[in-house]
Structure formats: C-alpha cells, structure tokens
Design a protein around this motif. Structure first.
Motif, short mmCIF file in Angstrom:
data_model
loop_
_atom_site.label_atom_id
_atom_site.label_comp_id
_atom_site.label_asym_id
_atom_site.label_seq_id
_atom_site.Cartn_x
_atom_site.Cartn_y
_atom_site.Cartn_z
N ASN A 43 42.93 24.19 -8.89
CA ASN A 43 43.15 23.78 -7.59
C ASN A 43 44.71 23.37 -7.54
OD1 ASN A 43 40.48 23.19 -5.81
ND2 ASN A 43 40.13 22.67 -8.04
N THR A 44 45.32 22.95 -8.24
CA THR A 44 46.66 22.64 -8.41
C THR A 44 47.35 23.76 -7.90
OG1 THR A 44 46.71 20.68 -9.92
CG2 THR A 44 48.60 21.79 -9.47
N LEU A 45 47.10 24.94 -8.70
CA LEU A 45 47.56 26.29 -8.41
C LEU A 45 47.60 26.76 -6.95
CD1 LEU A 45 46.64 28.28 -11.80
CD2 LEU A 45 49.04 27.67 -10.93
N VAL B 93 39.15 13.45 -8.13
CA VAL B 93 38.89 14.00 -9.36
C VAL B 93 38.57 12.94 -10.51
CG1 VAL B 93 39.37 15.35 -11.52
CG2 VAL B 93 39.85 16.40 -9.03
N TRP B 94 39.52 11.97 -10.37
CA TRP B 94 39.54 10.80 -11.21
C TRP B 94 38.30 9.88 -10.85
CZ3 TRP B 94 41.29 5.29 -10.24
CH2 TRP B 94 41.24 4.73 -11.56
N PHE C 62 51.00 32.41 -7.59
CA PHE C 62 50.39 31.19 -7.91
C PHE C 62 48.78 31.34 -7.61
CE2 PHE C 62 54.37 28.80 -8.30
CZ PHE C 62 54.09 27.88 -9.30
N GLN C 63 48.64 32.10 -6.21
CA GLN C 63 47.46 32.35 -6.13
C GLN C 63 46.61 33.06 -6.93
OE1 GLN C 63 45.11 33.23 -1.67
NE2 GLN C 63 47.36 32.13 -1.63
N THR C 64 47.45 34.11 -7.33
CA THR C 64 46.82 35.17 -8.46
C THR C 64 46.19 34.38 -9.70
OG1 THR C 64 48.20 36.72 -7.87
CG2 THR C 64 47.39 37.08 -9.96
N LEU C 65 47.10 33.40 -9.91
CA LEU C 65 46.79 32.62 -11.32
C LEU C 65 45.52 31.67 -11.02
CD1 LEU C 65 50.15 31.86 -12.72
CD2 LEU C 65 48.81 33.37 -13.78
N ALA C 66 45.49 31.26 -9.67
CA ALA C 66 44.50 30.28 -9.31
C ALA C 66 43.22 30.72 -9.33
CB ALA C 66 44.80 29.65 -8.04
N TRP C 67 43.24 32.06 -8.76
CA TRP C 67 41.66 32.89 -8.79
C TRP C 67 41.53 33.48 -10.02
CZ3 TRP C 67 39.16 31.33 -4.89
CH2 TRP C 67 39.47 31.02 -3.75
N LEU C 68 42.33 33.78 -10.88
CA LEU C 68 42.13 34.17 -12.35
C LEU C 68 41.41 32.68 -12.96
CD1 LEU C 68 42.26 36.22 -14.66
CD2 LEU C 68 44.40 35.37 -15.05
N SER C 69 41.86 31.59 -12.70
CA SER C 69 41.41 30.43 -13.36
C SER C 69 40.04 29.93 -13.01
CB SER C 69 42.20 29.19 -13.18
OG SER C 69 43.63 29.45 -13.58
N PHE C 70 39.85 30.24 -11.60
CA PHE C 70 38.28 29.92 -11.08
C PHE C 70 37.50 31.25 -11.44
CE2 PHE C 70 40.44 28.09 -7.08
CZ PHE C 70 40.20 26.80 -7.19
N PHE C 71 37.94 32.45 -11.89
CA PHE C 71 36.99 33.32 -12.19
C PHE C 71 36.63 33.28 -13.66
CE2 PHE C 71 36.25 37.67 -14.10
CZ PHE C 71 35.35 37.96 -13.51
N ASP D 262 31.49 27.47 -17.35
CA ASP D 262 30.89 26.29 -17.01
C ASP D 262 30.99 25.54 -15.78
OD1 ASP D 262 29.37 24.12 -17.16
OD2 ASP D 262 30.04 23.04 -18.77
N THR D 263 30.10 25.69 -14.74
CA THR D 263 30.56 25.30 -13.28
C THR D 263 29.58 24.02 -13.03
OG1 THR D 263 28.90 27.15 -12.42
CG2 THR D 263 31.34 27.44 -12.61
N VAL D 264 28.75 23.65 -13.91
CA VAL D 264 27.94 22.78 -13.76
C VAL D 264 28.50 21.35 -14.43
CG1 VAL D 264 25.54 21.71 -14.35
CG2 VAL D 264 25.97 24.34 -13.98
N THR D 265 28.68 21.21 -15.54
CA THR D 265 29.31 20.20 -16.32
C THR D 265 30.80 19.61 -15.62
OG1 THR D 265 28.29 20.90 -18.19
CG2 THR D 265 30.00 19.12 -18.47
N PHE D 266 30.89 18.37 -15.34
CA PHE D 266 32.11 17.87 -14.79
C PHE D 266 33.30 17.88 -15.86
CE2 PHE D 266 35.31 14.73 -13.87
CZ PHE D 266 35.44 14.85 -12.47
N ASN D 267 34.31 18.75 -15.63
CA ASN D 267 35.50 18.98 -16.53
C ASN D 267 36.63 18.68 -15.59
OD1 ASN D 267 37.64 19.92 -18.19
ND2 ASN D 267 36.16 20.70 -19.52
N ALA D 268 37.45 17.54 -15.82
CA ALA D 268 38.52 17.36 -14.84
C ALA D 268 39.54 18.38 -15.01
CB ALA D 268 39.26 15.85 -15.27
N VAL D 269 39.92 18.80 -16.35
CA VAL D 269 40.97 19.61 -16.58
C VAL D 269 40.53 21.25 -15.83
CG1 VAL D 269 42.27 21.17 -18.40
CG2 VAL D 269 41.81 18.54 -18.70
N ASN D 270 39.44 21.66 -15.99
CA ASN D 270 39.08 22.66 -15.25
C ASN D 270 39.05 22.82 -14.01
OD1 ASN D 270 38.57 24.00 -17.62
ND2 ASN D 270 36.12 23.75 -17.69
#
Length: 464
Positions: A84-86, A128-129, A58-67, A71-79
């Motif tokens: 973070n759930t992972l 997030v909401w 789970f942590q491997t997938l989490a850091w892959l998702s972060f990596f 777009d780290t500026v625009t607010f995107n709830a899914v991203n």
C-alpha cells in the motif's frame, strides 16, 4: 445467446490475473517512459519523465507485492503496509508529474500535495495499527488515491488555454476518480469485500483501472510530444523573426550612424559648433537605440536557446523599480515627463530579479516613448491571492485598437514612432511577454487613442 456467453468470457479474470495485468502494464509503461526520456526528449521534459517513470516503477512493485501475497486471510501488518505504501507513493509521484504539466503550478501546490501524501500515509498506518476491518482499509486506500489525483485532474481541465488533448487526458482521470468514489463506498455495504475477493464488481473495477492506467500513461507521453512539437514550431518561427530583425532593424541604425559620422567628417571644417553638436547628438541617440536593440536581441536569444536560467529569489521590488527609474530619468527629463512609482517600501516578491528588471525597463521605455512632453508615467502594484499585478500607466498618445491584438506577437511588426520620432522594433514587448509567462503570469494592455495606455502584468509568486 451463445455469442453473448462467449463475449462475457472476456471478463472472466480472477483477481490475481488482473494484478498480473497491472504489473506487466506498469512495467511496460515504465520501460517506455525511460526510453523516451533517454532518447527523444529535451532537458526540460526529462524531469517530468523521471518523476512519471518512477511512479510507474513504484506501481509495478506494488502490484507485484499484492500478487505475491499468499496469505490474504491472516492479519499481517507488514504485508499490508509495504504494497500500500508503494501504491500510494506511485500515485503521489503521478500527481506531481501531472502538476508539472500545469503551467500555473507553484511551489505551494507541490508542498500541499506532499503534505496530503504524508497525512494520508499516516492515516492508513493508523488504520493498520488499530487493526481496522479489511473493507475499511480498502475504502480508505481508495479515498487516499482519490485525494491525491483530484487536484491535478481538475487543474488539467480548468487550466486556461490548455490544449484539447490535455483536457481529454484530464477527463480520463475524472473517469478513474469516479471509479474510485464507487470503490470507496462499495466495500462499506458489502462487508465481505477484500482486495482479493472474487466479487464480479471488483473484477470490473480492476479492469477499468487497468484501462485508465494505460490510457493515462500513453497519453502523458503523447502530451509531452505535442508540447515538444509546439516548442519546435515556435523556435523555427522565432528564428525567422530573429534573422529578419538582424537583417533589417539592426542594419538600419548602423547605416544611420555611419551616414551621420561620414557627413560630420566630410563637413567638419564647414560646420559651426551648434551644427556639430546636433550631428553628435543624433549619432549618440542612434547609438543608444542600437545598443538597446542589441541588448534585447541577446537577452531574447539566450531565453529561446535555454541558456537564460529562471532563478526566482525573494527581494524588495523597489530595488529594481528605483534603479530603472534612475536609469531612464534623463529620457523623462528631456521630455519633461513626471516618472514616479507608487510602490511602497518593504514590498517583497519572489521572482527572477533580472527578468523583472528587463520587463520594467522595456515597459517604462515604451511609456516614455509614446508620452507627449509634460506628460506622466506612473508605476504601481497590488497583490491578488498568490499573484502580484504590476501597472505601468501613462497619459500618452495611446494605441489604435487594430494594433492591440498583435502587440505582443513576434510575427507582426509593431513599428511606431514615438512622440519625438523615437524608433523601436516591438522586440521589447515580446521579450516582456516571454519573461512574464516564465513567471506563470500574463501581460495585457488597455488603451484609448489620445488618452494613454495601461500595461499590466502578473507574476505567480514562488513559481519554479
């Protein structure tokens, strides 16, 4: 100065490179954990390794998702929610794996951890909401991970009779918790801080997290290996004792039965009815002692080989105490001993019924054995927090202080004749200790020569 400048370049890593390190580190740990699980460890440890290995996946997938977030500026709830759930799921599973190594952990502890995880997730989703600021979400995420790890880390450090290696691993988590505390408050005072900021402090925090992650991962495997080696050592010692009992203690009673039966056969015509009855009574008593020893030996052998399953259920305690008192009533009657229970009806416990019955049978048998004629044996119980403590008290001959230390040890012979020359091997007490420990409890005794003994044992309710 030039050397110092060169050394400082060791820490010149951008955040994405550090995330890459965390990805590869967790991937390597996951591969290592599952290799250990399938190749080296026993059935008991495979569950621990499965949970711990899944936490690393789970942590491997989490850091892959972060990596992979571009777009780290625009607010995107899914991203925000997916990685973070992972990451929260990974630390939840890691906390469960840690609790599984703490012997006193109960179902209540695991349920509490699960409730905390759900509440933490919902809190983050709410943040997030309502589109909370980035630095608030970073602080909240650090707080969630801190709360998930704090209880297992403290249990590691405070567990009774825990090994030095387990305490070292616990201190490693404490260091991680300190870093998380700093990361909780740092973004609040530096509002520009985000997960992807190029702030130097942020880089150091991630590097420390990486180091603690690697130490805890390898440390967890080494701790399991240490426990496995201790189990093997104990099994070898127990095997030697087992053969010693078979070779000496089991042969003795059979020799007695054979000898007495031969005398009875050879002198049958010369013995009157009273003398014949005495021989038959001695053969009967020797047979009962041998059967009791065999029963304990077989139960103990099953326990040591893992074929005796620990199956706790909810039941009324008086169902087995009354049964045991009824079973041993004849022994008590032959010595005119008052055998009674002060355990009230409708007292329910969650425990392995067969194991608890074996504990009571052995402890009450011992109490009767070392109590003089016209004595008293008493059973009682009391509840203390999540434990139930049972007491078997007698006013018998007591136990000498020098014998108390090794009373429950398999490697010391505790042969003592009862008040009517009853024999025993001490195997029953060792079996009691083993079964009590399977319930997460302890067994102990206080005694004074000439005044009697008090055997107490505790069980942790709901242990599985």
């Amino acid at each position: 100065m030039e050397t110092l400048d060169q050394f400082s370049k060791l820490f010149v890593l951008d955040i994405r490179s550090t995330m890459g390190l965390l990805f590869w580190g967790n991937l390597a740990l996951a591969a290592l954990v599952f290799t250990f699980r399938f190749a080296l460890f026993s059935k008991d440890n495979q569950k621990h390794l499965l949970v711990f290995g899944c936490s690393k996946i789970f942590q491997t997938l989490a850091w892959l998702s972060f990596f992979l977030r571009t777009d780290t500026v625009t607010f995107n709830a899914v991203n925000i929610i997916i990685p973070n759930t992972l990451i929260f799921s990974s630390y939840f599973l890691e906390s469960i794996a840690m609790l599984m190594l703490v012997k006193s952990s109960t179902k209540k502890d695991f349920r509490g951890q699960a409730i905390l995880f759900v509440v933490a997730l919902l809190s983050f989703y709410y943040a997030v909401w309502v589109e909370s600021r980035t630095n608030i979400r970073v602080s909240l995420a650090s707080l969630i991970i801190f709360l998930l790890l704090i209880t297992p880390a403290l249990r590691f450090l405070t567990e009774a009779r825990s090994s030095l290696f387990k305490k070292i691993l616990g201190f490693n988590y404490i260091i991680l918790l300190v870093v998380l505390i700093f990361r909780m408050f740092y973004p609040l005072f530096k509002t520009s801080t985000t997960l992807y900021s190029i702030d130097a402090t942020q880089k150091i925090i991630f590097l420390i997290i990486f180091m603690m992650m690697m130490i805890s991962g390898v440390g967890y495997l080494l701790l399991l290996q240490e426990e496995k080696e201790l189990q093997i050592k104990k099994l070898l010692e127990d095997k030697d004792k087992f053969f010693s009992i078979i070779a000496h203690d089991l042969r003795g009673p059979f020799n007695g039965i054979i000898g007495l039966s031969e005398l009875l056969l050879e002198n049958d015509n010369e013995l009157d009815q009273k003398e014949s009855n005495e021989f038959i009574q001695m053969i009967h008593q020797s047979s009962k002692n041998t059967f009791s020893l065999l029963e304990n030996l077989l139960t103990w052998a099953k326990s040591q080989t893992g074929s005796l399953e620990f199956s706790p259920v909810n039941f009324e305690i008086s169902t087995i105490t009354d049964k045991t008192i009824s079973l041993l009533a004849n022994i008590a009657k032959s010595k005119n001993i008052s055998l009674r229970s002060e355990i009230e009806p409708n007292q329910f416990v969650v425990a392995d019924k067969n194991m608890l019955e074996t504990i009571f049978r052995n402890l009450i048998t011992n109490a009767l054995k070392f109590t003089e004629n016209n004595g008293e044996v008493l059973l009682s119980m009391q509840r203390e927090k999540n434990q139930v403590v049972f007491l078997i008290k007698d006013n018998g001959i007591g136990i000498a202080p020098q014998k108390l230390t090794n009373l429950f040890s398999i490697n010391h012979k505790n042969h003592s004749l009862g008040t009517n020359d009853e024999t025993g091997t001490g195997l029953g007490l060792m079996l009691c200790k083993d079964f009590v420990e399977k319930h997460g409890g302890e067994i102990w005794v206080t005694s004074e020569v000439g005044k009697g003994s008090e055997f107490k044992f505790s069980i942790v309710e709901g242990l599985n």
